[in-house]
Each structure stands twice: as structure tokens, then as C-alpha cells.
Design a protein around this motif. Structure first.
Motif, PDB file in Angstrom:
ATOM      1  N   LYS A 192       0.840  -1.194   0.000  1.00 16.66           N
ATOM      2  CA  LYS A 192       0.000   0.000   0.000  1.00 16.66           C
ATOM      3  C   LYS A 192       0.873   1.241   0.000  1.00 16.66           C
ATOM      4  N   THR A 193       0.566   2.137  -0.937  1.00 19.96           N
ATOM      5  CA  THR A 193       1.274   3.411  -1.042  1.00 19.96           C
ATOM      6  C   THR A 193       0.601   4.449  -0.152  1.00 19.96           C
ATOM      7  N   ALA A 194       1.118   5.652  -0.172  1.00 22.18           N
ATOM      8  CA  ALA A 194       0.542   6.711   0.662  1.00 22.18           C
ATOM      9  C   ALA A 194      -0.871   7.081   0.212  1.00 22.18           C
ATOM     10  N   ASP A 195      -1.072   7.149  -1.110  1.00 24.68           N
ATOM     11  CA  ASP A 195      -2.365   7.546  -1.649  1.00 24.68           C
ATOM     12  C   ASP A 195      -2.436   7.140  -3.123  1.00 24.68           C
ATOM     13  N   VAL A 196      -3.553   7.465  -3.760  1.00 21.78           N
ATOM     14  CA  VAL A 196      -3.761   7.042  -5.146  1.00 21.78           C
ATOM     15  C   VAL A 196      -2.780   7.715  -6.100  1.00 21.78           C
ATOM     16  N   GLU A 197      -2.390   8.948  -5.807  1.00 19.86           N
ATOM     17  CA  GLU A 197      -1.428   9.636  -6.678  1.00 19.86           C
ATOM     18  C   GLU A 197      -0.071   8.939  -6.656  1.00 19.86           C
ATOM     19  N   GLU A 198       0.361   8.551  -5.460  1.00 21.10           N
ATOM     20  CA  GLU A 198       1.641   7.845  -5.359  1.00 21.10           C
ATOM     21  C   GLU A 198       1.558   6.486  -6.036  1.00 21.10           C
ATOM     22  N   ARG A 199       0.424   5.817  -5.882  1.00 20.77           N
ATOM     23  CA  ARG A 199       0.261   4.511  -6.538  1.00 20.77           C
ATOM     24  C   ARG A 199       0.345   4.652  -8.054  1.00 20.77           C
ATOM     25  N   THR A 200      -0.305   5.663  -8.596  1.00 23.89           N
ATOM     26  CA  THR A 200      -0.274   5.889 -10.041  1.00 23.89           C
ATOM     27  C   THR A 200       1.160   6.113 -10.520  1.00 23.89           C
ATOM     28  N   ALA A 201       1.904   6.881  -9.758  1.00 18.09           N
ATOM     29  CA  ALA A 201       3.298   7.149 -10.122  1.00 18.09           C
ATOM     30  C   ALA A 201       4.144   5.880 -10.039  1.00 18.09           C
ATOM     31  N   LEU A 202       3.925   5.060  -9.018  1.00 16.00           N
ATOM     32  CA  LEU A 202       4.681   3.810  -8.876  1.00 16.00           C
ATOM     33  C   LEU A 202       4.351   2.842 -10.002  1.00 16.00           C
ATOM     34  N   ALA A 260       3.469   3.638 -13.006  1.00 17.69           N
ATOM     35  CA  ALA A 260       4.136   4.163 -14.202  1.00 17.69           C
ATOM     36  C   ALA A 260       5.632   3.864 -14.152  1.00 17.69           C
ATOM     37  N   HIS A 261       6.216   3.988 -12.975  1.00  9.86           N
ATOM     38  CA  HIS A 261       7.639   3.700 -12.810  1.00  9.86           C
ATOM     39  C   HIS A 261       7.938   2.238 -13.123  1.00  9.86           C
ATOM     40  N   LEU A 262       7.110   1.345 -12.607  1.00 13.69           N
ATOM     41  CA  LEU A 262       7.316  -0.085 -12.850  1.00 13.69           C
ATOM     42  C   LEU A 262       7.116  -0.428 -14.325  1.00 13.69           C
ATOM     43  N   LYS A 263       6.135   0.186 -14.941  1.00 11.35           N
ATOM     44  CA  LYS A 263       5.901  -0.055 -16.364  1.00 11.35           C
ATOM     45  C   LYS A 263       7.100   0.387 -17.195  1.00 11.35           C
ATOM     46  N   ALA A 264       7.702   1.493 -16.815  1.00  9.51           N
ATOM     47  CA  ALA A 264       8.891   1.975 -17.525  1.00  9.51           C
ATOM     48  C   ALA A 264      10.057   1.023 -17.376  1.00  9.51           C
ATOM     49  N   GLN A 268      12.109 -11.629  -9.718  1.00  9.60           N
ATOM     50  CA  GLN A 268      11.567 -11.071  -8.483  1.00  9.60           C
ATOM     51  C   GLN A 268      12.493  -9.981  -7.933  1.00  9.60           C
ATOM     52  N   GLN A 269      13.795 -10.192  -8.042  1.00  5.55           N
ATOM     53  CA  GLN A 269      14.739  -9.186  -7.589  1.00  5.55           C
ATOM     54  C   GLN A 269      14.640  -7.914  -8.431  1.00  5.55           C
ATOM     55  N   ARG A 270      14.358  -8.071  -9.721  1.00  9.30           N
ATOM     56  CA  ARG A 270      14.141  -6.900 -10.580  1.00  9.30           C
ATOM     57  C   ARG A 270      12.963  -6.073 -10.077  1.00  9.30           C
ATOM     58  N   VAL A 271      11.912  -6.755  -9.684  1.00  9.66           N
ATOM     59  CA  VAL A 271      10.728  -6.058  -9.170  1.00  9.66           C
ATOM     60  C   VAL A 271      11.076  -5.315  -7.885  1.00  9.66           C
ATOM     61  N   VAL A 272      11.734  -5.998  -6.972  1.00  6.64           N
ATOM     62  CA  VAL A 272      12.098  -5.393  -5.692  1.00  6.64           C
ATOM     63  C   VAL A 272      13.001  -4.180  -5.908  1.00  6.64           C
ATOM     64  N   THR A 273      13.988  -4.334  -6.774  1.00  7.41           N
ATOM     65  CA  THR A 273      14.917  -3.235  -7.046  1.00  7.41           C
ATOM     66  C   THR A 273      14.187  -2.027  -7.606  1.00  7.41           C
ATOM     67  N   ALA A 274      13.252  -2.266  -8.510  1.00 10.60           N
ATOM     68  CA  ALA A 274      12.493  -1.171  -9.111  1.00 10.60           C
ATOM     69  C   ALA A 274      11.648  -0.440  -8.072  1.00 10.60           C
ATOM     70  N   VAL A 275      11.018  -1.188  -7.173  1.00 10.60           N
ATOM     71  CA  VAL A 275      10.220  -0.556  -6.120  1.00 10.60           C
ATOM     72  C   VAL A 275      11.113   0.281  -5.205  1.00 10.60           C
ATOM     73  N   LYS A 276      12.246  -0.270  -4.840  1.00 14.71           N
ATOM     74  CA  LYS A 276      13.156   0.466  -3.960  1.00 14.71           C
ATOM     75  C   LYS A 276      13.699   1.717  -4.632  1.00 14.71           C
ATOM     76  N   GLU A 277      13.955   1.624  -5.931  1.00 13.62           N
ATOM     77  CA  GLU A 277      14.440   2.799  -6.677  1.00 13.62           C
ATOM     78  C   GLU A 277      13.410   3.932  -6.630  1.00 13.62           C
ATOM     79  N   PHE A 278      12.155   3.560  -6.724  1.00 13.07           N
ATOM     80  CA  PHE A 278      11.090   4.565  -6.702  1.00 13.07           C
ATOM     81  C   PHE A 278      11.108   5.343  -5.391  1.00 13.07           C
ATOM     82  N   TYR A 279      11.362   4.622  -4.294  1.00 10.63           N
ATOM     83  CA  TYR A 279      11.306   5.272  -2.970  1.00 10.63           C
ATOM     84  C   TYR A 279      12.670   5.767  -2.495  1.00 10.63           C
ATOM     85  N   ALA A 280      13.693   5.588  -3.310  1.00 15.25           N
ATOM     86  CA  ALA A 280      15.040   6.021  -2.895  1.00 15.25           C
ATOM     87  C   ALA A 280      15.107   7.532  -2.757  1.00 15.25           C
TER      88      ALA A 280
END
Length: 376
Positions: A296-306, A308-312, A364-376
């Protein structure tokens, strides 16, 4: 692209399908259908297990079994798939939506009793992500108010609540074998679990288009005829053959998914500890089946951005249900009881990560790395 889902394949399904094709019976309740139903009855265990073409069909069959009529009310969460509501709307019922818990996304059992009226006929708890609702409280409410409980366990095969398999606690239980579920019967499929003896005979009749055909084939009647309302709720033998290939490897699939879930959890836990995201919670007494991994992200705006980041990064992640009470049909066929404190806001925060049998540790590590990059 790392897809969000891939239907599980064990390797034996093709052989069993070819065997079914060469057999004398390809309609419902053939040899593979009987084997699958016996497996569920012995393994869960259940008084009676009946395969259906989909979980939607299983829920519709349940609505017929408890004789839902126009004007009746059925209580359920709004955060669920449309079939949960449609099965009862088709019989003329009014859907009464109740808010959810923030920890499990399941119906808040503390709010159910306040939604009960003289028109209430049933409670439909939905075991979201294969994590059990608080069935002790729900069954107590149902007993005191003379209500039926139909478990929507579409996501819950191989999960349990206090040692009892989901779907076997209420009067009836419905499962899905859609291609997005842990086990599939070739892309579509479902199962109705009957836990109350009084439904066993009529369930077979309704499922066989309202005829006593099953009794005829068992030699209980000398001819079969139309004896009740019903519809065509039998899957083909090909679906059952595919499903048998999955049931043979049920533990392998379950253990693999749980390992993937645990790796996600441990890898993303630092983000939760830093108050960046919220991770799933498994209540005491519940064992889950790793049907999904969400954060769960902070809100819908953050989720939308995440998203998009993962899709990229060539990673397909998704959000889940739009609450039914906010939809056009939900407003027409239902009402929300009490305050929507969490259903909408929590649904807008939730994001599901890729999860399937066979997902490699590298991906799976690619997914984790991408999520962490978003919040770095």
C-alpha cells in the motif's frame, strides 16, 4: 516485460487432456471430474464438492440453494469482484455493503450485525488474498439471526482459519480456478463446497439443469425428469483433466508461491520500517496461500506514479477492485451501510506485484529493485 500473471502449468495437464479427449465422456462429471471432486472432499475435507464452470456459477448456484428472492438483503464487502454481488442481484436481492478492515482488506466483522435487518438472508464474507475473515464472529452473528453464510473463497484454496480450510466453515463455499488463481482448470473453472447436509441433494439437481439426472445414473430413480429450477453448472471433462494435473502438484505450487511471497516481504520490509509503504498482515490463526503480494502506497497519486515507474522498467503491476458501491450498478442494486471509512481510501492505495508459480528469483529481484528505486 515481467508479466503480472502467468497461468500455472505443471506439465501433466496435456497428457490428461488427451486422455479425456480419447475417452467416452467429455461432458461434466466424467472420470477426471469425479477424481477432482473426491480430492476436495477428502483433502479439505468437505461433505460435498461440486465442480462448476466458474466461481461465478458456484455463487449463483449458492444463491439458488438458499432461495434468495426479490426484496431479500445480502451483506458483503464492497471491495470484491462483481460476481460476489451479481449472483444475488440476479435473484432480486438488495446488496448491503459493509466497510472493510485495514489490515486484511476483509469485511469488518464488527460492523456486520448493525447491517442486519428483518430482510437479511445471508452474509457473504470474501477471503481477500486468501487470508481468512474472522469466521468465529461471522458464524455467531449468522446463528443468532438465522442467516446463511456463503464464503467467497475464490482466492482461498489451501488457506485456513484456525485449522479449518476456507470454504468449509460457512454453510456453502465457492472457489475459483480462473487462470489468475493459484490453481486453474484451463483458464476458467469453479467449485461449490456444501457444508450443510440439507443442500446436497438439491445442489445436484439445480446443477443438472433442474433434473434428477444424477440420481438416475446412480440407479435411485428409473428415469430422470425436470423437478426443480436449475441451470447448466457443470464444467467439461477437459477442464477437470487440466485441474487434475494441478491437484497432483498442489503442495509444490503452494510452497513455491509462499517462498516468493516471503522473499517479497523480507526484501520490502525496510520500506515499511521507513514508513514508505504498508505490507500485508496475516492475522494469528490464519494460514494463507500466497495468492497475491500487495503493498500500500501513501495515496492514489503515489500509486499511479509507482505503477508508471514499474511499467517503464518493463514490470507489469496492477491495482485491484474499484469498490462496488461506487459503481453505477452498485448504486442501483445495493447500498452502503454505515460510513465508508476505509473501503475507498484503502483500495486506492493497494498495488499488486507480479506473482505466479515459476516466477524466478532473478525477475523477483528486478521487481524489488524497481520498487526500492522509486522510494530512494
Amino acid at each position: 516485460m515481467i508479466p503480472f500473471n502467468r497461468p500455472p502449468v505443471t506439465g501433466n495437464e496435456k497428457d490428461y487432456i488427451l486422455e479425456a479427449l480419447a475417452g467416452p465422456k467429455m461432458s461434466g462429471d466424467g472420470p477426471y471430474g469425479q477424481k477432482c471432486q473426491s480430492w476436495f472432499e477428502e483433502t479439505l475435507p468437505a461433505k460435498r464438492a461440486l465442480l462448476t464452470p466458474s466461481c461465478t456459477a458456484a455463487l449463483e448456484l449458492a444463491a439458488l440453494l438458499i432461495d434468495i428472492k426479490p426484496g431479500d438483503e445480502v451483506i458483503m464487502p464492497s471491495y470484491t469482484f462483481v460476481s460476489t454481488a451479481n449472483a444475488f442481484v440476479l435473484r432480486g436481492a438488495k446488496i448491503v455493503f459493509v466497510d472493510i478492515r485495514t489490515d486484511t482488506m476483509n469485511i469488518d466483522e464488527r460492523l456486520i450485525e448493525a447491517a442486519v435487518t428483518e430482510k437479511t438472508r445471508a452474509i457473504v464474507p470474501v477471503h481477500y488474498a486468501g487470508v481468512g475473515c474472522d469466521m468465529d464472529v461471522i458464524m455467531d452473528i449468522a446463528e443468532r439471526h438465522n442467516l446463511y453464510v456463503i464464503e467467497d473463497a475464490a482466492q482461498g484454496m489451501m488457506s485456513s482459519y484456525k485449522g479449518q480450510a476456507l470454504g468449509t466453515i460457512g454453510h456453502l463455499g465457492a472457489f475459483s480456478f480462473h487462470e489468475t488463481k493459484n490453481y486453474t482448470s484451463g483458464g476458467e473453472g469453479g467449485l461449490l463446497i456444501i457444508n450443510n447436509e440439507k443442500f446436497k441433494e438439491r445442489a445436484e439437481i439445480i446443477r443438472e439443469k433442474g433434473t434428477n439426472r444424477s440420481q438416475f445414473f446412480r440407479g435411485m430413480v428409473d428415469k430422470y425428469q425436470w423437478v426443480d429450477v436449475g441451470s447448466s453448472y457443470l464444467p467439461s471433462e477437459l477442464q477437470s483433466a487440466y485441474l487434475w494435473g494441478q491437484l497432483e502438484r498442489v503442495d509444490d505450487i503452494n510452497e513455491s508461491r509462499l517462498a516468493i511471497w516471503q522473499r517479497y516481504y523480507e526484501a520490502l520490509l525496510p520500506l515499511q520500517e521507513a514508513d514508505k509503504v504498508s505490507l500485508p498482515i496475516i492475522p494469528e490463526g490464519c494460514t494463507h496461500n500466497a495468492h497475491m503480494f500487495y503493498l500500500k502506497t501513501a495515496d492514489v497519486e503515489e500509486r499511479t506514479a509507482l505503477l508508471a515507474h514499474l511499467k517503464a522498467k518493463d514490470i507489469m503491476a496492477v491495482f485491484h477492485y474499484v469498490p462496488l458501491h461506487t459503481a453505477k450498478a452498485g448504486k442501483q442494486f445495493g447500498r452502503f451501510d454505515g460510513e465508508d471509512r476505509y473501503t475507498t481510501t484503502e483500495s486506492e492505495r493497494l498495488l499488486r506485484l507480479p506473482m505466479w508459480y515459476g516466477l524466478s528469483e532473478v525477475d523477483q529481484q528486478r521487481v524489488v529493485t524497481a520498487v526500492k528505486e522509486f522510494y530512494a
